[in-house]
Enzyme design. Structure first.
Site, PDB file in Angstrom:
ATOM      1  N   HIS A  79      41.232  41.044  46.657  1.00 46.51           N
ATOM      2  CA  HIS A  79      42.672  40.910  46.401  1.00 46.51           C
ATOM      3  C   HIS A  79      43.507  41.361  47.602  1.00 46.51           C
ATOM      4  O   HIS A  79      44.690  41.623  47.464  1.00 46.51           O
ATOM      5  CB  HIS A  79      43.078  41.782  45.215  1.00 46.51           C
ATOM      6  CG  HIS A  79      42.278  41.567  43.989  1.00 46.51           C
ATOM      7  ND1 HIS A  79      42.290  40.385  43.315  1.00 46.51           N
ATOM      8  CD2 HIS A  79      41.432  42.380  43.317  1.00 46.51           C
ATOM      9  CE1 HIS A  79      41.489  40.478  42.252  1.00 46.51           C
ATOM     10  NE2 HIS A  79      40.947  41.671  42.240  1.00 46.51           N
ATOM     11  N   HIS A  88      42.309  37.094  39.043  1.00 49.15           N
ATOM     12  CA  HIS A  88      40.887  36.807  39.177  1.00 49.15           C
ATOM     13  C   HIS A  88      40.653  35.351  38.824  1.00 49.15           C
ATOM     14  O   HIS A  88      41.572  34.586  38.684  1.00 49.15           O
ATOM     15  CB  HIS A  88      40.064  37.673  38.228  1.00 49.15           C
ATOM     16  CG  HIS A  88      40.313  39.125  38.385  1.00 49.15           C
ATOM     17  ND1 HIS A  88      41.274  39.771  37.678  1.00 49.15           N
ATOM     18  CD2 HIS A  88      39.725  40.040  39.182  1.00 49.15           C
ATOM     19  CE1 HIS A  88      41.276  41.044  38.034  1.00 49.15           C
ATOM     20  NE2 HIS A  88      40.350  41.232  38.941  1.00 49.15           N
TER      21      HIS A  88
END
Ligand code: ADP
Ligand code: ADP
Ligand code: MG
Ligand code: MG
Ligand code: MG
Ligand code: MG
Lengths: 215, 334, 334, 215
Positions: free
Chosen positions: B59, B221
Site C-alpha cells: 500500500h 486490497h
C-alpha cells in the site's frame, strides 16, 4: 495386503505427519489463493504456503519432547511467518491445541480431539467468530465436535470421519454470507463461494488422514 | 490471464527490499529492525509517546512511508496485503518505547486486529502500556450502526497526520489516544476501482472487472467492493460518492474539512484533478469549507486503477495538529 | 486493442477540467487565465522575475502542479502530449510579467521549442524581456555531443525547484537564467517502461510492448525509447541505467547529488523503493553523497508503467536554492 | 460530360476549398494518429483534426477580402488550436503562405506556387528542418518545387501534379531515419514508417485537388 491398524503415532511420526501436512498445503497454494481471490484479497494460499514451508524448514529434523511442544512450535512458526488473519488464526489454532498436551508423547484419537477442541476454543476467543460467520470456524467446529464421538475408533477411522465433518462444514460455507474477515464487505456476493480458511482446515485434516493411512 | 510486469527482484523479497529503499531515502534517520520487517526512527526523545502504525505491505507509501517529523515513529509491516505478525509489532514496540507508552494506529481488518492485539498482550507482559485506535473510515463497507465493522482506507493519512502531531506535543498517552480517536471519528472515505492490482507472488489480477464496469466501495486490497455498476463519467460518479460520504457523518453547512483525493495505484493525476474539481464544487455548493486539499498516491493497492475521496471534519484542536509541519517520504507539509 | 478506462468526463475537456481541479486545490492562490489553458499565481510581487513553465498536458503533476511557494509563477499547458500554442504562453507571460522579465523553462521538444519561441517574439513585441532554458536531461535520447538534441524528462522537477528558488531571491533575469541553466547542465536522467499509457481522446495504448520486453530510454510520451530488451530484474536493470547516467556527466567520487526516482504513471511505490535501494547502494559504492532523495509520481505519462532515475549534481549555490522550502500541489519540501 | 477547366477560384470558392480540406483531415484523424503511434507519440491526427475543425467552425461562413487573409486566418487558427509541433509548423505554413497574397482575390496556379514556396520558407525558418530529416518538409519541398514548373497548366492539372510530388515525398520518408521531432530518438527504428506530418501535407494537397476536380 493387510492394513495395519495404528492406534497412535510416536513423537517422530507425529512430527512427520505435520511435515506431510506442510507439503500438502504447499501443493495447494494456488487452489487456496484462487478461493481467496473469489471473496477475499487473493493471498490466502501464498500466506499458508509461506507458513508451512517455514514449518518444514524449522522442524524438519528436530526432536521434540511432547505432542504439545510439536504443536506449539508449529503454532509459533505460523503466527510469526504467515501474517494476516490466517497467521493469527492458524497460529492460535496450533498454539491453543498444544495447551493440554505438554505431557503427552503419543498422538491418538484422544489427543486429536483435545487438540481440535482446545484449538477451536482459542480461535474463537482470539477472533470472536461463531459458526455461520463464514470462517474456518465453520469447518473446525464440526470437526472438533465430531472428534468427541470417536474416542473408541482406530486413529485412521477417526481421521476419516473428522476430515469428512470438516469437508461438509467447509462446503456449507458456500451458503453463508460472510460477516467476518475481508469477505464481509461483499454481503450477498460472497454466496456460492466457500471460505478459504475453512478449506485450509479441511486440507490439514485430510492430509493428516492420508499420512496415517499411508503408514 | 495477463500477468503484471513488475520491476522487482525475487517476489519473495519485495517487502524487505522496499523497506531498505525507505531506509536509504531517509538520510540516516530511519533504521530497519534486524530480523523483522519493521522500520523505526533512529532518534526518538525520551518520554515521547510512541506512535506505531502498520499493516500489510503493498500500500506504499502507507505505512512505512509515513514515518518522519511529526509523523509516526515506526511501522510494523506485513507481507503484501497481510497484517504484520505479532512479533514484528512487538519488536517495533520495544524499539520505540521511551517510557510513556505507545499508541497503535492501524486499519480495522480482522488480520490486523488479531495480530496487533496479540502484540498488545506481549507488550503488556513487558510492562509497556499500549492504547489502540483502529481506523474505520470506509463508509461503503458497513452501515453506520456497525461502524466498528468498517475497514480503514485512505483516511489513514489524515488520522496518522493528527496522531503524529499530538504525539509530538503531548506526553500523555490518554490524550494522544483521545485526540487520535476523534480524528478517526471525524473521518469518512469511499473508494472506487476500474481495474485490479496484483500481488507480486502470483502476478495475477486480484479480481476481474468487465471492460464497462466499475467497482463501487473499493477497499485497499483485492477484496471486492460493495457493488458493481456500469462505468460512469467522473462527475456523476463523484456525486454518487459524495452523497454517501456527506450524509454519513453527516458533514454540514459551515463545517470545515480537510480533503484527500487518493489514487489507489494506477490512476493518473489528471483524473484525480478532474475528480477534485467536482468534489470541490459540491463542497462549495453545500457551504462546507475546505481547509486543505491533498491529491496524490498515499494509500495504494499495487497497480489498481481507482481512487478514493476522504473528508476529515476539523475542530480547533484537530486543526492545530493538522497544521503542524510534517515531513516523511510519503507526505510532507510546510 | 484494450481501451483504457479513465475517470473523466468528455475527453475533449480533460485539460480544462484538470486545471480547474488545481485551482480548486490551491485555496485561492492560483487562477486560470480566462480563455486559455494557463494557470498563474494570483499574488506575484512587483519586480519579481517571472518563472513560466509549461508543456503538453497528461504529465501531471508536471507542469501546472509545480506552481507555488518558491516554485513556478505560472504554467502554459497544451493539449495531452502537445506543446501549448503560442497564444497560451503569451497570455501567461502577460499575467506574470512584473517588470523584470521572465524565464521560460520547459522540456526540449520540437513542438515546445517552436511554440515558446513564437511566444518570445510576441512578448518582445510587447517589451517583455524573456530568457529561455530548455531542459535536456534524458541521456538516452542523444549522445552527449548532441546534448541539445536530448529531450527533457523527470529532471524537470529539480531544475524547476532551483529556478523557483533563485527567481524568488534574485530580481536579475540574467542571474536567474545562469543558475537555472547550471541546474539543467548538472542534471541527468534515464527512464524505462514496461507498458504504455494512452491519450484520453483515443483510449488506445500509445505503443505495444510484448509481455516479456522492456523499453529502455523511455521518454515522457508515447514515442518509443531507444531500444527494447528482454525484461530484467530490478537490480541489473538499475545497474544498466546507472552506468549510462553516471558516466555521462560524469558523476564522480566526492560529488554530492539530489536523487529522484520518478514513477512514469502506474508503477507502484513498492517498485520505486526497490529501485531506490539499488540506486543508493551503487552511489554509496561510488562514494557519491546523496543530499536528498525524492521518490514518487512527479513527471508522468498517463498510466504508463515505468520509472526514471534522475541525478542532479550540487554545488554550494545550487544546494542553497534546492534547500529552500517549497510548496505546491505536486512537490513540497520543508 | 464535359469537365469545365477552371483557371482560378474566387474568394468564396477558395474558402470552401479549405473547408473541404478541413473535412478531409478530420476524416483522416485516425489514420494520422496511427502513423504518429508508429514513430511518435500518437497524437498527430487528434491535433490536426482539432485544428481543422476549429477552422471549419471559425471561417465556415465568413467573407474574406483576399487570399492572403484566408490563409493567414487559417494559419492563426491552426497555430492557436493544434499545439505541439504540428500547431507551430502547420500554423506557420499557412501564415507564411499568406505573406505575398494580401492583394490577391483569386486562387490560381501562380497563387498555389507562391503559397507553397513562401510557406515552405517560413516552416524551414521556424523549425530548422531540411529535406532528409524525415518531417513534413520532405513532402512540402518537392511539392513547392514542382509547382514552379506548372505555372502554365490548368489549376486542376497543377494540383494533380503537386499532390503527386507531395505523395512521393511522403513515401520517401519511409526510407529516412528521423533526426528532428519526437521520432528522432528512435534512430533506425523509424525506418519503414512514413512521417505523419508529411502525410498531412499530402492530404491537404490531395483534398485541394479533389475539391477543384469536383467543381
Ligand atoms: N475472526 C476470524 N476468526 C476465524 N477465522 C478468521 C477470522 N478472520 C479471518 N478468518 C479466516 O482467515 C481467512 C483469510 O485468511 P487470509 O486470506 O490468509 O488473511 P487476510 O484476510 O488477512 O488476507 C478467512 O478465509 C477466514 O477463514
Ligand atoms: N522542426 C520541424 N520542422 C518541420 N516539421 C516538423 C518539425 N518538428 C516536427 N515536425 C512535424 O510535426 C509532425 C508531428 O506532429 P504532432 O505529432 O502533431 O506533434 P508532436 O510531435 O508535438 O506530438 C512530424 O511528423 C513532423 O512532420
Ligand atoms: Mg486474504
Ligand atoms: Mg491479506
Ligand atoms: Mg504530441
Ligand atoms: Mg505527435
Amino acid at each position: 495386503m493387510i492394513i495395519m491398524v495404528r492406534e497412535f503415532l510416536n513423537l517422530n511420526e507425529t512430527r512427520n505427519m505435520f511435515l506431510f501436512v506442510s507439503k500438502y498445503i504447499e501443493e495447494n497454494k494456488d487452489f487456496l489463493t484462487q478461493a481467496d481471490k473469489a471473496i477475499g484479497d487473493g493471498d490466502h494460499g501464498v500466506g499458508m504456503a509461506r507458513g508451512f514451508i517455514a514449518v518444514r524448514e524449522k522442524i524438519g529434523s528436530k526432536n521434540f519432547n511432547s505432542i504439545g511442544e510439536i504443536l506449539s512450535s508449529i503454532g509459533t512458526i505460523l503466527l510469526t511467518t504467515i501474517g494476516g488473519a490466517a497467521g493469527a488464526i492458524f497460529g492460535t489454532l496450533f498454539r491453543g491445541a498444544s495447551k493440554n498436551l505438554r505431557e503427552e508423547d503419543t498422538f491418538s484419537v484422544r489427543i486429536l480431539s483435545s487438540m481440535l477442541n482446545d484449538g477451536l476454543e482459542s480461535v474463537k476467543q482470539r477472533g470472536k467468530a461463531e459458526p455461520g460467520n463464514k470462517t474456518m470456524v465453520d469447518s473446525l467446529e464440526p470437526a472438533a465436535i465430531k472428534s468427541k464421538e470417536l474416542l473408541t475408533l482406530p486413529l485412521k477411522d477417526a481421521l476419516i470421519a473428522v476430515s469428512e465433518a470438516a469437508r461438509i462444514g467447509a462446503e456449507n460455507t458456500k451458503g453463508m454470507i460472510a460477516t467476518i474477515g475481508k469477505a464481509k464487505t461483499l454481503g450477498e456476493r460472497s454466496l456460492g463461494h466457500p471460505d478459504p480458511g475453512a478449506i485450509s482446515v479441511c486440507l490439514i485434516l485430510r492430509s493428516m488422514m492420508e499420512y496415517v493411512l499411508s503408514l | 490471464m495477463k500477468k503484471a510486469k513488475k520491476i522487482i527482484n525475487n517476489p519473495k523479497n519485495v517487502v524487505n527490499e522496499l523497506l531498505e529503499g525507505i531506509v536509504e531515502a531517509s538520510n540516516g534517520k530511519i533504521r530497519i529492525i534486524e530480523g523483522v520487517s519493521a522500520l523505526v526512527k533512529k532518534e526518538i526523545p525520551d518520554g515521547k509517546v510512541g506512535l506505531l502504525i502498520g499493516g500489510g505491505s503493498g500500500h506504499e507509501p502507507l505505512f512505512p512511508g509515513f514515518i518522519g517529523v511529526n509523523m509516526a515513529d515506526g511501522a510494523a509491516c506485513g507481507h503484501i496485503f497481510a497484517a504484520p505478525a505479532p512479533n514484528i509489532v512487538f519488536e517495533a514496540t520495544k524499539a520505540i518505547s521511551k517510557g510513556n507508552g505507545l499508541l497503535y494506529l492501524y486499519g480495522n481488518y480482522a488480520g490486523d486486529n488479531m495480530n496487533f492485539d496479540i502484540a498488545v498482550e506481549m507488550a503488556e507482559e513487558e510492562g509497556i502500556a499500549v492504547k489502540t485506535v483502529r481506523i474505520w473510515d470506509d463508509v461503503a463497507s458497513a452501515p453506520i450502526e456497525r461502524i466498528e465493522d468498517r475497514r480503514g482506507i485512505a483516511g489513514d493519512l489524515f488520522v496518522i497526520k493528527i496522531a503524529g502531531g499530538i504525539s509530538a506535543r503531548s506526553d500523555d498517552l490518554e490524550e494522544v489516544f483521545r485526540i487520535t480517536a476523534r480524528a478517526r471519528d471525524n473521518t469518512r472515505s469511499m473508494g472506487v476501482s476500474v481495474s485490479a492490482g496484483s500481488i507480486p507472488e502470483t502476478g495475477e489480477p486480484t479480481f476481474l472487472l468487465p471492460e464497462d464496469e466499475i467497482e463501487i466501495g473499493m477497499g485497499l486490497h483485492g477484496e471486492p467492493g460493495v457493488s458493481r455498476e456500469k462505468m460512469l463519467d467522473a462527475d456523476p460518479l463523484v456525486e454518487k460518492m459524495m452523497d454517501k460520504i456527506l450524509s454519513d457523518l453527516p458533514f454540514k453547512e459551515g463545517d470545515e474539512i480537510c480533503l484527500l483525493i487518493n489514487d489507489l495505484g494506477a490512476t493518473t493525476m489528471m483524473e484525480l484533478l478532474i475528480v477534485n474539481r467536482k468534489v470541490s464544487q459540491i463542497l462549495r455548493d453545500k457551504k462546507i469549507k475546505i481547509h486543505d486539499t491533498v491529491i496524490g498516491s498515499y494509500c495504494t493497492c499495487q497497480e489498481m486503477a481507482g481512487f478514493s475521496i476522504t473528508l476529515m471534519k476539523l475542530d480547533e484542536e484537530l486543526k492545530k495538529y493538522y497544521d503542524m509541519p510534517a515531513e516523511s517520504l510519503g507526505f510532507t507539509k510546510l
